[in-house]
Write a protein that holds these residues in place. Sequence first.
Motif, PDB file in Angstrom:
ATOM      1  N   GLN A   7      36.088  24.055  39.301  1.00 39.57           N
ATOM      2  CA  GLN A   7      35.286  23.260  38.890  1.00 39.57           C
ATOM      3  C   GLN A   7      33.709  23.813  39.260  1.00 39.57           C
ATOM      4  O   GLN A   7      32.687  23.219  38.480  1.00 39.57           O
ATOM      5  CB  GLN A   7      35.313  21.923  40.031  1.00 39.57           C
ATOM      6  N   LEU A   8      33.373  24.411  40.384  1.00 40.63           N
ATOM      7  CA  LEU A   8      32.169  25.133  40.535  1.00 40.63           C
ATOM      8  C   LEU A   8      31.783  26.037  39.444  1.00 40.63           C
ATOM      9  O   LEU A   8      30.533  25.938  39.084  1.00 40.63           O
ATOM     10  CB  LEU A   8      32.214  25.897  41.972  1.00 40.63           C
ATOM     11  N   LEU A   9      32.478  26.799  39.295  1.00 38.54           N
ATOM     12  CA  LEU A   9      32.311  27.857  37.997  1.00 38.54           C
ATOM     13  C   LEU A   9      32.068  27.404  36.808  1.00 38.54           C
ATOM     14  O   LEU A   9      31.039  27.615  35.951  1.00 38.54           O
ATOM     15  CB  LEU A   9      33.213  29.094  38.091  1.00 38.54           C
ATOM     16  N   ALA A  10      33.102  26.467  36.261  1.00 37.33           N
ATOM     17  CA  ALA A  10      32.836  25.698  34.935  1.00 37.33           C
ATOM     18  C   ALA A  10      31.433  24.944  34.928  1.00 37.33           C
ATOM     19  O   ALA A  10      30.730  25.091  33.859  1.00 37.33           O
ATOM     20  CB  ALA A  10      34.081  24.928  34.612  1.00 37.33           C
ATOM     21  N   GLY A  11      31.431  24.611  36.126  1.00 34.07           N
ATOM     22  CA  GLY A  11      30.080  23.267  35.911  1.00 34.07           C
ATOM     23  C   GLY A  11      28.824  24.188  36.040  1.00 34.07           C
ATOM     24  O   GLY A  11      27.931  23.959  35.267  1.00 34.07           O
ATOM     25  N   LEU A  12      28.660  25.285  36.633  1.00 32.27           N
ATOM     26  CA  LEU A  12      27.519  26.203  36.805  1.00 32.27           C
ATOM     27  C   LEU A  12      27.501  26.806  35.152  1.00 32.27           C
ATOM     28  O   LEU A  12      26.332  26.865  34.694  1.00 32.27           O
ATOM     29  CB  LEU A  12      27.853  27.409  37.713  1.00 32.27           C
ATOM     30  N   PHE A  13      28.786  27.277  34.567  1.00 36.12           N
ATOM     31  CA  PHE A  13      28.253  27.766  33.330  1.00 36.12           C
ATOM     32  C   PHE A  13      27.983  26.666  32.164  1.00 36.12           C
ATOM     33  O   PHE A  13      27.108  27.007  31.235  1.00 36.12           O
ATOM     34  CB  PHE A  13      29.889  28.587  32.791  1.00 36.12           C
ATOM     35  N   LEU A  14      28.529  25.620  32.335  1.00 39.29           N
ATOM     36  CA  LEU A  14      28.294  24.519  31.338  1.00 39.29           C
ATOM     37  C   LEU A  14      26.861  23.979  31.616  1.00 39.29           C
ATOM     38  O   LEU A  14      26.163  23.629  30.558  1.00 39.29           O
ATOM     39  CB  LEU A  14      29.200  23.191  31.634  1.00 39.29           C
ATOM     40  N   TYR A  15      26.303  24.153  32.887  1.00 42.24           N
ATOM     41  CA  TYR A  15      24.956  23.655  33.117  1.00 42.24           C
ATOM     42  C   TYR A  15      23.923  24.538  32.357  1.00 42.24           C
ATOM     43  O   TYR A  15      23.229  24.066  31.802  1.00 42.24           O
ATOM     44  CB  TYR A  15      24.693  23.804  34.651  1.00 42.24           C
ATOM     45  N   GLY A  16      24.126  25.752  32.348  1.00 40.35           N
ATOM     46  CA  GLY A  16      23.213  26.739  31.820  1.00 40.35           C
ATOM     47  C   GLY A  16      23.472  26.689  30.224  1.00 40.35           C
ATOM     48  O   GLY A  16      22.319  26.698  29.434  1.00 40.35           O
ATOM     49  N   PHE A  17      24.705  26.541  29.682  1.00 34.74           N
ATOM     50  CA  PHE A  17      24.931  26.165  28.510  1.00 34.74           C
ATOM     51  C   PHE A  17      24.228  25.112  27.695  1.00 34.74           C
ATOM     52  O   PHE A  17      23.927  25.240  26.686  1.00 34.74           O
ATOM     53  CB  PHE A  17      26.593  26.241  28.100  1.00 34.74           C
ATOM     54  N   ALA A  18      24.325  23.908  28.516  1.00 34.35           N
ATOM     55  CA  ALA A  18      23.808  22.702  28.228  1.00 34.35           C
ATOM     56  C   ALA A  18      22.012  23.101  28.150  1.00 34.35           C
ATOM     57  O   ALA A  18      21.487  22.315  27.157  1.00 34.35           O
ATOM     58  CB  ALA A  18      23.802  21.726  29.181  1.00 34.35           C
ATOM     59  N   ILE A  19      21.648  23.798  28.947  1.00 34.46           N
ATOM     60  CA  ILE A  19      19.941  23.992  29.050  1.00 34.46           C
ATOM     61  C   ILE A  19      19.702  24.767  27.598  1.00 34.46           C
ATOM     62  O   ILE A  19      18.907  24.545  26.794  1.00 34.46           O
ATOM     63  CB  ILE A  19      19.632  24.842  29.979  1.00 34.46           C
ATOM     64  N   ALA A  20      20.704  25.737  27.403  1.00 37.69           N
ATOM     65  CA  ALA A  20      20.626  26.775  26.007  1.00 37.69           C
ATOM     66  C   ALA A  20      20.527  25.482  25.026  1.00 37.69           C
ATOM     67  O   ALA A  20      19.938  25.864  23.814  1.00 37.69           O
ATOM     68  CB  ALA A  20      21.535  27.620  26.116  1.00 37.69           C
ATOM     69  N   MET A  21      21.563  24.600  24.776  1.00 40.70           N
ATOM     70  CA  MET A  21      21.364  23.797  23.904  1.00 40.70           C
ATOM     71  C   MET A  21      20.183  22.955  23.505  1.00 40.70           C
ATOM     72  O   MET A  21      19.658  22.872  22.445  1.00 40.70           O
ATOM     73  CB  MET A  21      22.706  22.671  23.884  1.00 40.70           C
ATOM     74  N   MET A  22      19.734  22.544  24.617  1.00 35.79           N
ATOM     75  CA  MET A  22      18.435  21.950  24.459  1.00 35.79           C
ATOM     76  C   MET A  22      17.309  22.549  24.156  1.00 35.79           C
ATOM     77  O   MET A  22      16.469  22.288  23.520  1.00 35.79           O
ATOM     78  CB  MET A  22      18.006  21.038  25.894  1.00 35.79           C
ATOM     79  N   LEU A  23      17.258  23.777  24.452  1.00 41.58           N
ATOM     80  CA  LEU A  23      16.095  24.936  24.000  1.00 41.58           C
ATOM     81  C   LEU A  23      16.361  25.257  22.777  1.00 41.58           C
ATOM     82  O   LEU A  23      15.374  25.272  21.737  1.00 41.58           O
ATOM     83  CB  LEU A  23      16.242  26.163  24.900  1.00 41.58           C
ATOM     84  N   ARG A  24      17.439  25.324  22.391  1.00 41.53           N
ATOM     85  CA  ARG A  24      17.852  25.569  20.765  1.00 41.53           C
ATOM     86  C   ARG A  24      17.363  24.417  19.878  1.00 41.53           C
ATOM     87  O   ARG A  24      17.223  24.559  18.722  1.00 41.53           O
ATOM     88  CB  ARG A  24      19.313  26.007  20.367  1.00 41.53           C
ATOM     89  N   GLY A  25      17.762  23.397  20.411  1.00 39.23           N
ATOM     90  CA  GLY A  25      17.368  22.168  19.718  1.00 39.23           C
ATOM     91  C   GLY A  25      15.882  22.081  19.348  1.00 39.23           C
ATOM     92  O   GLY A  25      15.625  21.562  18.269  1.00 39.23           O
ATOM     93  N   VAL A  86      23.645  33.523  27.614  1.00 40.97           N
ATOM     94  CA  VAL A  86      24.888  33.578  26.899  1.00 40.97           C
ATOM     95  C   VAL A  86      25.005  32.310  25.711  1.00 40.97           C
ATOM     96  O   VAL A  86      25.301  32.560  24.751  1.00 40.97           O
ATOM     97  CB  VAL A  86      26.216  33.374  27.536  1.00 40.97           C
ATOM     98  N   GLY A  87      24.430  31.082  26.246  1.00 42.65           N
ATOM     99  CA  GLY A  87      24.224  29.922  25.353  1.00 42.65           C
ATOM    100  C   GLY A  87      23.348  30.197  24.322  1.00 42.65           C
ATOM    101  O   GLY A  87      23.660  29.895  22.979  1.00 42.65           O
ATOM    102  N   LEU A  88      22.157  30.742  24.545  1.00 43.76           N
ATOM    103  CA  LEU A  88      21.268  31.087  23.701  1.00 43.76           C
ATOM    104  C   LEU A  88      21.799  32.023  22.545  1.00 43.76           C
ATOM    105  O   LEU A  88      21.595  31.982  21.250  1.00 43.76           O
ATOM    106  CB  LEU A  88      19.962  31.663  24.255  1.00 43.76           C
ATOM    107  N   TRP A  89      22.781  33.055  22.971  1.00 44.29           N
ATOM    108  CA  TRP A  89      23.257  34.332  22.091  1.00 44.29           C
ATOM    109  C   TRP A  89      24.234  33.547  21.184  1.00 44.29           C
ATOM    110  O   TRP A  89      24.188  33.775  19.959  1.00 44.29           O
ATOM    111  CB  TRP A  89      23.858  35.156  22.988  1.00 44.29           C
ATOM    112  N   MET A  90      25.019  32.308  21.593  1.00 49.81           N
ATOM    113  CA  MET A  90      26.156  31.784  20.841  1.00 49.81           C
ATOM    114  C   MET A  90      25.558  30.924  19.959  1.00 49.81           C
ATOM    115  O   MET A  90      26.311  30.767  18.665  1.00 49.81           O
ATOM    116  CB  MET A  90      27.157  31.687  21.812  1.00 49.81           C
ATOM    117  N   LEU A  91      24.589  30.202  20.253  1.00 53.87           N
ATOM    118  CA  LEU A  91      23.919  28.931  19.668  1.00 53.87           C
ATOM    119  C   LEU A  91      23.281  29.427  18.539  1.00 53.87           C
ATOM    120  O   LEU A  91      21.963  30.028  18.739  1.00 53.87           O
ATOM    121  CB  LEU A  91      23.551  28.016  20.451  1.00 53.87           C
ATOM    122  N   PRO A  92      23.323  29.287  17.185  1.00 62.81           N
ATOM    123  CA  PRO A  92      22.321  29.802  16.047  1.00 62.81           C
ATOM    124  C   PRO A  92      21.263  28.770  15.869  1.00 62.81           C
ATOM    125  O   PRO A  92      21.551  27.576  16.661  1.00 62.81           O
ATOM    126  CB  PRO A  92      23.158  29.235  14.664  1.00 62.81           C
TER     127      PRO A  92
END
Length: 222
Positions: A7-25, A86-92
């Motif tokens: 839960q810790l590792l998944a939460g931290l990864f998803l946290y950063g990925f969520a920030i990347a989603m907002m930045l890409r938006g 990672v999120g910024l790399w994956m998200l177009p």
Amino acid sequence: MTRRIAQLLAGLFLYGFAIAMMLRGGLGASPWDVLSQGVVLKSGLNFAIVTNVIGLLVLLLWIPIRQRPGVGTVANVLLIGPSIEVGLWMLPEPDGLWQQILLLAGGLALLAVATGLYIGARFGPGPRDGLMTGIHRRTGLPIWVVRTSIEVTVLAIGWLLGGTVGFGTLAFALLIGPMVGVTLPLLRVPEASRRVAERSEERAAGGVGQGAGVIRIGDAAQ
């Protein structure tokens, strides 16, 4: 323990990925990222470095509220930055406004879930969320009130430093507090289950009688 670590590792990864989603938006960064943007503009430092430095400085604010760091605190500082990359790399890049809105909404929802996951694992919150939970514990104010107050204050400082503010920033500042107030109780690992796991580990390591005695002393001290 397995659930808590996952839960810790998944939460931290998803946290950063969520920030990347907002930045890409591109509709406005979160308040803490607005602050990072402002500091980057003033200092010329790398965004990831600024984010980590701000996290370390926030830890100093834990001292007056007597908030103690944990494994999750250190993991937050080490893993959030790479997961954002990672999120910024994956998200177009989004092609239109509707995709930007979807990225913003999805990022907000994912961030609330991620916060509940990694704080709920009970390994200790990250620097920013630890400030939130520490003030909540010391003052008794609702989590959503504390979170919203912190986000609005950080946003104002970041904006004054030149950070980018948009519709997404306002939505984040107003909504993330109530959303975390919902996800955190739902995703918290039950305290009783955690103590049972700790007792089992101590019995396996030092014997049933010795482990049980240690737990009783610890419980009495608390």
